[in-house]
Design an enzyme around this catalytic site. Structure first.
Site, mmCIF file in Angstrom:
data_model
loop_
_atom_site.group_PDB
_atom_site.id
_atom_site.type_symbol
_atom_site.label_atom_id
_atom_site.label_comp_id
_atom_site.label_asym_id
_atom_site.label_seq_id
_atom_site.Cartn_x
_atom_site.Cartn_y
_atom_site.Cartn_z
ATOM 1 N N ARG A 1 6.579 0.502 -7.265
ATOM 2 C CA ARG A 1 6.328 1.940 -7.115
ATOM 3 C C ARG A 1 5.361 2.447 -8.181
ATOM 4 O O ARG A 1 4.665 3.438 -7.983
ATOM 5 C CB ARG A 1 7.635 2.727 -7.240
ATOM 6 C CG ARG A 1 8.621 2.500 -6.109
ATOM 7 C CD ARG A 1 9.673 3.600 -6.128
ATOM 8 N NE ARG A 1 10.859 3.278 -5.370
ATOM 9 C CZ ARG A 1 10.992 3.467 -4.054
ATOM 10 N NH1 ARG A 1 10.001 3.948 -3.344
ATOM 11 N NH2 ARG A 1 12.123 3.178 -3.448
ATOM 12 N N PHE B 1 2.259 -4.135 5.258
ATOM 13 C CA PHE B 1 3.207 -3.535 4.327
ATOM 14 C C PHE B 1 2.494 -3.214 3.033
ATOM 15 O O PHE B 1 1.909 -4.088 2.391
ATOM 16 C CB PHE B 1 4.419 -4.437 4.083
ATOM 17 C CG PHE B 1 5.615 -3.642 3.684
ATOM 18 C CD1 PHE B 1 6.382 -2.980 4.631
ATOM 19 C CD2 PHE B 1 5.953 -3.500 2.345
ATOM 20 C CE1 PHE B 1 7.471 -2.201 4.262
ATOM 21 C CE2 PHE B 1 7.042 -2.722 1.969
ATOM 22 C CZ PHE B 1 7.796 -2.078 2.932
ATOM 23 N N GLU C 1 6.189 13.323 2.361
ATOM 24 C CA GLU C 1 6.690 11.959 2.581
ATOM 25 C C GLU C 1 5.666 10.928 2.108
ATOM 26 O O GLU C 1 4.457 11.209 2.079
ATOM 27 C CB GLU C 1 6.986 11.809 4.086
ATOM 28 C CG GLU C 1 7.312 10.420 4.590
ATOM 29 C CD GLU C 1 8.611 9.827 4.060
ATOM 30 O OE1 GLU C 1 8.851 9.927 2.846
ATOM 31 O OE2 GLU C 1 9.362 9.246 4.856
ATOM 32 N N ASP C 2 6.149 9.731 1.760
ATOM 33 C CA ASP C 2 5.205 8.694 1.313
ATOM 34 C C ASP C 2 4.418 8.094 2.474
ATOM 35 O O ASP C 2 3.198 8.106 2.485
ATOM 36 C CB ASP C 2 5.916 7.601 0.479
ATOM 37 C CG ASP C 2 7.075 6.914 1.202
ATOM 38 O OD1 ASP C 2 7.402 7.300 2.337
ATOM 39 O OD2 ASP C 2 7.652 5.982 0.608
ATOM 40 N N ASP D 1 6.047 5.394 9.427
ATOM 41 C CA ASP D 1 5.932 4.098 10.084
ATOM 42 C C ASP D 1 6.408 4.256 11.530
ATOM 43 O O ASP D 1 5.648 4.729 12.374
ATOM 44 C CB ASP D 1 6.778 3.114 9.249
ATOM 45 C CG ASP D 1 6.684 1.683 9.691
ATOM 46 O OD1 ASP D 1 5.563 1.198 9.884
ATOM 47 O OD2 ASP D 1 7.735 1.035 9.836
HETATM 48 P P1 IMP Z 1 9.979 5.127 9.457
HETATM 49 O O1 IMP Z 1 11.298 5.796 9.586
HETATM 50 O O2 IMP Z 1 9.939 3.815 10.225
HETATM 51 O O3 IMP Z 1 8.796 6.005 9.784
HETATM 52 O O4 IMP Z 1 9.864 4.639 7.984
HETATM 53 C C1 IMP Z 1 9.492 5.432 6.986
HETATM 54 C C2 IMP Z 1 9.968 4.877 5.675
HETATM 55 O O5 IMP Z 1 9.854 3.454 5.608
HETATM 56 C C3 IMP Z 1 9.082 5.406 4.583
HETATM 57 O O6 IMP Z 1 9.668 6.525 3.995
HETATM 58 C C4 IMP Z 1 9.003 4.247 3.619
HETATM 59 O O7 IMP Z 1 10.022 4.357 2.652
HETATM 60 C C5 IMP Z 1 9.274 3.019 4.418
HETATM 61 N N1 IMP Z 1 8.030 2.276 4.724
HETATM 62 C C6 IMP Z 1 7.436 2.125 5.921
HETATM 63 N N2 IMP Z 1 6.323 1.371 5.817
HETATM 64 C C7 IMP Z 1 6.204 1.060 4.519
HETATM 65 C C8 IMP Z 1 5.223 0.305 3.778
HETATM 66 O O8 IMP Z 1 4.226 -0.237 4.283
HETATM 67 N N3 IMP Z 1 5.460 0.219 2.439
HETATM 68 C C9 IMP Z 1 6.528 0.798 1.815
HETATM 69 N N4 IMP Z 1 7.449 1.505 2.470
HETATM 70 C C10 IMP Z 1 7.298 1.634 3.813
HETATM 71 MG MG MG Z 2 10.907 6.012 1.940
#
Ligand code: IMP
Ligand code: MG
Length: 178
Positions: free
Chosen positions: A166, A153, A100-101, A104
């Protein structure tokens, strides 16, 4: 004319990224040696990290991909996770490594790992390029994390803001000018 302002504040340089990703790939190769893992890319954000990571793993492995969405075009999570591309190979009995990237709130990884577990893999682990542990709304923990980042962010190295940035080779903070 379209105005395209590249965020200037570099949080993690391409050199630091290359070093850490190579180190993580070596660790993963040791962990998965002899197991022929299925390494699964979470599209689109992890694509660049994934490409570097698997090329650093000098073991036999296979690849696949999944996709999920929770963010619209904003920087705030909608709170709802939709799996837009499920795994399309049989993972029963396989050693699966999900790549995963960034983590959050943890909602995306919780939803994806719960889905994959239903297919009964022999093991399931998560490797994230970045982690914002201060933002977590659940108890999700990744098995491997390259960088912990602050609650800002970030874009670049695969990560986007409304689809852009990206292709930046380093990780940058959106909204800072220095
Ligand atoms: P989560 O479900 O809240 O953990 O969000 C995860 C997804 O949100 C990641 O796969 C990212 O695509 C996106 N995301 C969360 N924070 C960032 C950020 O700081 N930059 C870019 N994408 C983010
Ligand atoms: Mg994502």
């Amino acid at each position: 004319m379209m105005v395209y302002a590249t965020p200037e504040k570099v949080l993690i340089s391409r050199e630091e990224i290359a070093e850490k990703v190579a180190e993580t790939a070596a660790k993963l190769a040791d962990e998965y040696r002899g197991k022929k893992p299925l390494v699964v890319c979470v599209l689109n954000g992890a694509a660049i990290f994934f490409a570097d990571l698997i090329r650093g793993m000098d073991i036999p492995l296979e690849v696949s991909s999944v996709a999920a969405t929770s963010y619209g075009d904003s920087t705030e999570s909608s709170g709802e996770v939709r799996i837009t591309k499920d795994i399309d190979v049989d993972i029963k009995g396989r050693h699966v490594l999900l790549v995963e990237d960034i983590i959050d709130s943890g909602r995306t990884m919780k939803a994806l790992t719960e889905r994959l577990k239903q297919y009964r893999p022999a093991s399931l682990a998560v490797c994230a390029f970045a982690d914002k542990p201060s933002r977590r709304v659940n108890d999700f923990k990744a098995d491997y994390v390259c960088f912990e980042v602050p609650d800002r962010f970030v874009v670049g190295y695969g990560l986007d803001c409304a689809g852009l940035y990206r292709n930046l080779p380093d990780l940058r903070i959106i909204g800072d000018t220095q």
